[in-house]
Design a protein around this motif. Structure first.
Motif, mmCIF file in Angstrom:
data_model
loop_
_atom_site.group_PDB
_atom_site.id
_atom_site.type_symbol
_atom_site.label_atom_id
_atom_site.label_comp_id
_atom_site.label_asym_id
_atom_site.label_seq_id
_atom_site.Cartn_x
_atom_site.Cartn_y
_atom_site.Cartn_z
ATOM 1 N N VAL A 118 10.446 -14.419 -3.716
ATOM 2 C CA VAL A 118 9.335 -13.676 -3.118
ATOM 3 C C VAL A 118 8.614 -12.926 -4.225
ATOM 4 C CG1 VAL A 118 8.617 -11.988 -1.394
ATOM 5 C CG2 VAL A 118 10.685 -13.367 -1.005
ATOM 6 N N GLU A 119 7.302 -13.148 -4.336
ATOM 7 C CA GLU A 119 6.500 -12.452 -5.335
ATOM 8 C C GLU A 119 5.774 -11.277 -4.695
ATOM 9 O OE1 GLU A 119 3.054 -13.292 -8.720
ATOM 10 O OE2 GLU A 119 3.478 -14.795 -7.196
ATOM 11 N N PHE A 120 5.724 -10.166 -5.407
ATOM 12 C CA PHE A 120 5.074 -8.957 -4.921
ATOM 13 C C PHE A 120 3.905 -8.628 -5.842
ATOM 14 C CE2 PHE A 120 9.318 -8.949 -3.316
ATOM 15 C CZ PHE A 120 9.209 -8.437 -2.026
ATOM 16 N N LYS A 121 2.680 -8.726 -5.301
ATOM 17 C CA LYS A 121 1.467 -8.475 -6.064
ATOM 18 C C LYS A 121 0.750 -7.241 -5.515
ATOM 19 C CE LYS A 121 0.406 -13.388 -6.859
ATOM 20 N NZ LYS A 121 -0.640 -14.433 -6.634
ATOM 21 N N PRO A 122 0.152 -6.432 -6.404
ATOM 22 C CA PRO A 122 -0.689 -5.341 -5.902
ATOM 23 C C PRO A 122 -1.854 -5.930 -5.116
ATOM 24 C CG PRO A 122 -0.249 -5.094 -8.252
ATOM 25 C CD PRO A 122 0.200 -6.469 -7.873
ATOM 26 N N PRO A 123 -2.311 -5.255 -4.074
ATOM 27 C CA PRO A 123 -3.462 -5.782 -3.337
ATOM 28 C C PRO A 123 -4.712 -5.791 -4.199
ATOM 29 C CG PRO A 123 -2.966 -3.534 -2.645
ATOM 30 C CD PRO A 123 -1.848 -3.957 -3.553
ATOM 31 N N TYR A 124 -5.572 -6.789 -3.988
ATOM 32 C CA TYR A 124 -6.866 -6.786 -4.664
ATOM 33 C C TYR A 124 -7.699 -5.617 -4.135
ATOM 34 C CZ TYR A 124 -5.713 -11.494 -6.277
ATOM 35 O OH TYR A 124 -5.102 -12.563 -6.868
ATOM 36 N N ARG A 126 -10.521 -5.375 -2.734
ATOM 37 C CA ARG A 126 -11.109 -5.543 -1.408
ATOM 38 C C ARG A 126 -10.057 -5.536 -0.301
ATOM 39 N NH1 ARG A 126 -14.254 -10.970 -1.309
ATOM 40 N NH2 ARG A 126 -14.522 -10.342 0.864
ATOM 41 N N GLU A 127 -8.788 -5.703 -0.677
ATOM 42 C CA GLU A 127 -7.706 -5.723 0.308
ATOM 43 C C GLU A 127 -7.092 -4.351 0.532
ATOM 44 O OE1 GLU A 127 -6.100 -10.248 -0.762
ATOM 45 O OE2 GLU A 127 -5.130 -8.483 -1.627
ATOM 46 N N VAL A 128 -7.462 -3.374 -0.309
ATOM 47 C CA VAL A 128 -6.825 -2.065 -0.240
ATOM 48 C C VAL A 128 -6.999 -1.385 1.119
ATOM 49 C CG1 VAL A 128 -6.867 0.294 -1.180
ATOM 50 C CG2 VAL A 128 -6.835 -1.679 -2.721
ATOM 51 N N PRO A 129 -8.211 -1.343 1.720
ATOM 52 C CA PRO A 129 -8.335 -0.688 3.031
ATOM 53 C C PRO A 129 -7.410 -1.276 4.085
ATOM 54 C CG PRO A 129 -10.504 -1.036 2.077
ATOM 55 C CD PRO A 129 -9.529 -1.780 1.203
ATOM 56 N N LYS A 130 -7.324 -2.599 4.146
ATOM 57 C CA LYS A 130 -6.435 -3.239 5.110
ATOM 58 C C LYS A 130 -4.983 -2.894 4.818
ATOM 59 C CE LYS A 130 -5.197 -7.771 7.015
ATOM 60 N NZ LYS A 130 -5.442 -9.238 6.917
ATOM 61 N N TRP A 131 -4.616 -2.872 3.532
ATOM 62 C CA TRP A 131 -3.247 -2.532 3.143
ATOM 63 C C TRP A 131 -2.917 -1.105 3.574
ATOM 64 C CZ3 TRP A 131 -0.312 0.965 0.642
ATOM 65 C CH2 TRP A 131 0.972 0.592 0.250
ATOM 66 N N ILE A 132 -3.850 -0.182 3.355
ATOM 67 C CA ILE A 132 -3.609 1.214 3.736
ATOM 68 C C ILE A 132 -3.374 1.330 5.238
ATOM 69 C CG2 ILE A 132 -4.684 3.501 3.914
ATOM 70 C CD1 ILE A 132 -6.099 2.909 1.262
ATOM 71 N N GLN A 133 -4.208 0.658 6.032
ATOM 72 C CA GLN A 133 -4.056 0.747 7.484
ATOM 73 C C GLN A 133 -2.740 0.137 7.948
ATOM 74 O OE1 GLN A 133 -5.657 2.624 9.246
ATOM 75 N NE2 GLN A 133 -7.856 2.646 8.867
ATOM 76 N N GLN A 134 -2.352 -0.986 7.352
ATOM 77 C CA GLN A 134 -1.070 -1.605 7.716
ATOM 78 C C GLN A 134 0.094 -0.702 7.343
ATOM 79 O OE1 GLN A 134 -1.365 -5.358 5.625
ATOM 80 N NE2 GLN A 134 -2.227 -6.419 7.394
ATOM 81 N N GLN A 135 0.035 -0.128 6.152
ATOM 82 C CA GLN A 135 1.108 0.759 5.724
ATOM 83 C C GLN A 135 1.144 2.018 6.583
ATOM 84 O OE1 GLN A 135 3.448 0.111 3.495
ATOM 85 N NE2 GLN A 135 4.426 2.095 3.822
ATOM 86 N N ALA A 136 -0.024 2.532 6.935
ATOM 87 C CA ALA A 136 -0.085 3.724 7.784
ATOM 88 C C ALA A 136 0.585 3.459 9.130
ATOM 89 C CB ALA A 136 -1.540 4.158 7.982
ATOM 90 N N ARG A 137 0.312 2.285 9.710
ATOM 91 C CA ARG A 137 0.954 1.951 10.994
ATOM 92 C C ARG A 137 2.466 1.876 10.860
ATOM 93 N NH1 ARG A 137 -3.756 -1.244 11.616
ATOM 94 N NH2 ARG A 137 -2.749 -3.074 10.692
ATOM 95 N N SER A 138 2.942 1.299 9.752
ATOM 96 C CA SER A 138 4.388 1.199 9.561
ATOM 97 C C SER A 138 5.020 2.578 9.366
ATOM 98 C CB SER A 138 4.704 0.302 8.363
ATOM 99 O OG SER A 138 4.368 0.930 7.147
#
Length: 324
Positions: A118-124, A126-138
């Protein structure tokens, strides 16, 4: 259960979070202290590892071996471990965790084929807002769109820092059930942050030379790399060029925001900046950045500040509205 798990990539927060969860799932419940062994790549002894790997577990179905800092393994150590991957033990499981592992090596290639990788990459960006919202929900948090924009602007795409700031914001607003607003994010995040490379690029794009010089010197005083600032300013100009192309096609602001992956919250500022330039001027500024990069490589760090100061003056020399 797979015999091998390879967790790698430069995104440290997600990698370590998943590694912790996986180890908890795989570690035997019986006699755990005797059946879980942790090794580190920078002080790895293959003979010691192989002895433990080949040993049967104590009062459990399997033993778990965790090898951290896998990027530190040298070629001889990797070759010693290839025997394990070629002939896995049913009673042993290996989890190898590393950042930038060399996937050309047989060891890492076979671990992925024989087990799971499994590879773990920082979000691009343009993907940061979506990543923040997903992480916030978790995390059980409610983060308003304006707060997401502030986090993206000041933190960028560093997941560990983003999570840390969201945890601070949750405490600041008084609990997980209370929405985190843009105002709260500005009061907590913006007030406590050092100079961010996004701020510097925005000041240059706005042709605000005085602010750009101040931010640049604070940025370099923090020990940041000048090359990263150059790359971010070039990215900023590239975005302004793409906006001009969309404007020529008659695209509306919201359509441009979707196409460019830019938050609507910042779009008006980008459009205003793009209107202050001609495409030719943006390309000339790109040329200045390339020349400054060459100077930095040739002259070294002692001339870094002088090169960058002159660059800021040249880039911000044009007055708004001239379109020159």
């Amino acid at each position: 259960m797979a015999p091998f798990y390879l967790l790698y990539g430069m995104e440290e927060y997600g990698r370590e979070f998943f590694a912790h969860w996986l180890i908890e799932q795989l570690a035997p419940q019986q006699a755990r202290d005797f059946n879980v062994d942790v090794f580190y790549g920078d002080r790895f002894d293959p003979l010691d590892f192989l002895h433990i790997y080949d040993s049967y577990p104590m009062m459990a179905e399997r033993r778990l071996l965790v090898l951290r800092d896998g990027e530190g393994l040298n070629p001889d150590q990797c070759r010693a471990l290839e025997r394990v991957v070629d002939r896995p033990m049913d009673s042993s499981c290996l989890v190898l965790v590393g950042s930038k592992v060399d996937l050309r090596r047989k060891l890492f290639q076979h671990m992925g084929k024989m087990g799971a990788a499994v590879e773990f990459k920082p979000p691009y960006d343009r993907e940061v807002p979506k990543w923040i919202q997903q992480q916030a929900r978790s995390m059980g948090l409610k983060v308003e769109a304006g707060a997401v924009d502030v986090l993206r602007m000041y933190i960028g795409n560093n997941p560990r820092e983003l999570v840390g700031e969201m945890e601070k914001l949750a405490t600041y607003v008084g609990g997980k059930g209370i929405p985190i607003t843009r105002q709260a994010a500005e009061e907590v995040v913006a007030a406590s942050r050092s100079v961010n490379v996004f701020e510097l690029a925005d000041a240059v794009g706005s042709l605000n030379g005085r602010v750009a010089l101040r931010l640049l010197n604070r940025y370099l005083d923090q020990g940041e790399e000048a090359s990263r600032a150059l790359a971010m300013i070039a990215r900023h100009y590239g975005l302004l060029l793409r906006i001009k192309v969309h404007q020529e096609r008659g695209a509306a602001s919201d359509a441009m925001a979707r196409a460019l992956g830019v938050s609507p919250f910042f779009m008006n500022s980008y459009v205003e900046q793009a209107n202050a330039y001609s495409a030719a001027r943006l390309w000339r500024n790109m040329g200045m950045l390339r020349a400054a990069d060459w100077q930095l490589r040739s002259l070294g760090r002692r001339q870094e500040r002088n090169v960058m100061d002159q660059l800021m003056v040249k880039l911000c020399a044009q007055r708004k509205g001239s379109g020159a």
